[in-house]
Design a protein around this motif. Structure first.
Motif, short mmCIF file in Angstrom:
data_model
loop_
_atom_site.label_atom_id
_atom_site.label_comp_id
_atom_site.label_asym_id
_atom_site.label_seq_id
_atom_site.Cartn_x
_atom_site.Cartn_y
_atom_site.Cartn_z
N LEU A 39 -7.55 18.59 -96.41
CA LEU A 39 -6.78 18.10 -97.56
C LEU A 39 -7.70 17.87 -98.76
O LEU A 39 -7.32 18.16 -99.90
N ASN A 40 -8.88 17.35 -98.51
CA ASN A 40 -9.84 17.12 -99.58
C ASN A 40 -10.24 18.44 -100.26
O ASN A 40 -10.41 18.50 -101.48
N ALA A 41 -10.34 19.50 -99.46
CA ALA A 41 -10.70 20.81 -100.02
C ALA A 41 -9.51 21.49 -100.70
O ALA A 41 -9.67 22.16 -101.72
N LEU A 55 2.16 13.06 -104.01
CA LEU A 55 3.33 13.02 -103.14
C LEU A 55 3.19 14.02 -101.98
O LEU A 55 3.44 13.68 -100.81
N LEU A 56 2.77 15.23 -102.29
CA LEU A 56 2.55 16.23 -101.24
C LEU A 56 1.44 15.77 -100.29
O LEU A 56 1.54 15.94 -99.07
N LEU A 57 0.41 15.19 -100.84
CA LEU A 57 -0.68 14.66 -100.03
C LEU A 57 -0.17 13.61 -99.04
O LEU A 57 -0.52 13.62 -97.85
N ILE A 58 0.70 12.73 -99.49
CA ILE A 58 1.27 11.69 -98.63
C ILE A 58 2.06 12.32 -97.49
O ILE A 58 1.91 11.92 -96.33
N PHE A 59 2.87 13.33 -97.79
CA PHE A 59 3.63 14.00 -96.73
C PHE A 59 2.71 14.67 -95.72
O PHE A 59 2.97 14.65 -94.51
N LEU A 135 -7.27 4.90 -87.99
CA LEU A 135 -6.87 6.13 -88.68
C LEU A 135 -5.90 5.85 -89.82
O LEU A 135 -5.96 6.51 -90.87
N LEU A 136 -5.01 4.88 -89.64
CA LEU A 136 -4.09 4.52 -90.73
C LEU A 136 -4.86 3.94 -91.92
O LEU A 136 -4.56 4.28 -93.08
N THR A 137 -5.84 3.10 -91.66
CA THR A 137 -6.61 2.53 -92.77
C THR A 137 -7.50 3.58 -93.42
O THR A 137 -7.72 3.55 -94.64
N TRP A 138 -7.99 4.52 -92.62
CA TRP A 138 -8.77 5.63 -93.17
C TRP A 138 -7.90 6.45 -94.13
O TRP A 138 -8.32 6.80 -95.22
N SER A 139 -6.67 6.71 -93.73
CA SER A 139 -5.73 7.44 -94.58
C SER A 139 -5.43 6.66 -95.86
O SER A 139 -5.31 7.26 -96.94
N ALA A 140 -5.30 5.35 -95.74
CA ALA A 140 -5.03 4.54 -96.93
C ALA A 140 -6.20 4.62 -97.91
O ALA A 140 -6.00 4.75 -99.12
N SER A 141 -7.41 4.57 -97.39
CA SER A 141 -8.60 4.68 -98.25
C SER A 141 -8.66 6.06 -98.93
O SER A 141 -8.94 6.17 -100.12
N PHE A 142 -8.39 7.09 -98.15
CA PHE A 142 -8.39 8.45 -98.69
C PHE A 142 -7.33 8.60 -99.77
O PHE A 142 -7.60 9.17 -100.84
#
Length: 153
Positions: A39-41, A55-59, A135-142
Motif C-alpha cells: 500500500l505504501n508503494a 478512503l480507498l486506503l482505508i478499505f 496490527l490494528l494500532t499499526w494500521s492506525a499509525s500507517f
C-alpha cells in the motif's frame, strides 16, 4: 512444579498449540507487513484526489484485517476437529462462521463472551488478541501518516 503444571508442560497437545500459535502470528504479521508495504508503494501511484485516496486506503486496510481474521478463523475451525487441542464452548458443532466470528471478537479484542475456547486452544486465541491489537494500532499509525500526506481539506 505442581502435577497439573508439569503435565501441561509435557503435553504434546499444548506444544502443538504453541507451534500453531507461532505459525499463525508469523503469518499474520508477515501478511500485514507485506500488505502495508505494498500500500505504501501503490498509494502514490493511484490517480485519485487526496481524500478519495485515503478512503480507498482505508478499505484496503480493512480488507487486510479481514484476511488476517479469516486466517485465524480457519485455523481455529481446523483445530476443533482435534478435541485434544480444545473446544469452543457456546456452540456445538463449531461451524466455520462460528470460528470466524470468534476470531473477529478476539482479534478486535471485543470478546463478547458468548463463545469461549477451552483447553490448549486458549493459547491460540489469547495470542490472536495480542496480535490483533498490535496490527490494528499499526494500521492506525500507517493511516495517520498517509492522511498527513494526502488529506487536504
Amino acid at each position: 512444579m505442581t502435577p497439573d503444571l508439569l503435565s501441561a508442560a509435557v503435553s504434546p497437545e499444548h506444544w502443538l498449540a504453541v507451534l500453531v500459535t507461532v505459525a499463525l502470528v508469523l503469518a499474520a504479521v508477515g501478511m500485514h507487513y507485506e500488505g502495508l508495504a505494498r500500500l505504501n508503494a501503490w498509494t502514490p501511484r493511484w490517480r485519485l484526489a487526496g481524500r478519495s485516496r485515503v478512503l480507498l486506503l482505508i478499505f484496503c486496510i480493512i480488507g487486510l484485517h479481514i484476511a488476517e481474521i479469516w486466517l485465524f478463523g480457519l485455523a481455529i475451525h481446523g483445530l476443533t476437529y482435534f478435541p485434544a487441542l480444545g473446544t469452543i464452548g457456546g456452540t456445538e458443532p463449531v461451524r466455520l462462521l462460528d470460528a470466524v466470528y470468534l476470531s473477529t471478537t478476539t482479534y478486535t479484542t471485543v470478546g463478547y463472551g458468548d463463545l469461549a475456547p477451552r483447553g490448549p486452544l486458549r493459547l491460540v486465541l489469547g495470542s490472536e488478541a495480542l496480535t490483533g491489537f498490535v496490527l490494528l494500532t499499526w494500521s492506525a499509525s500507517f493511516t495517520y501518516l498517509e492522511m498527513q500526506r494526502y488529506w487536504r481539506v
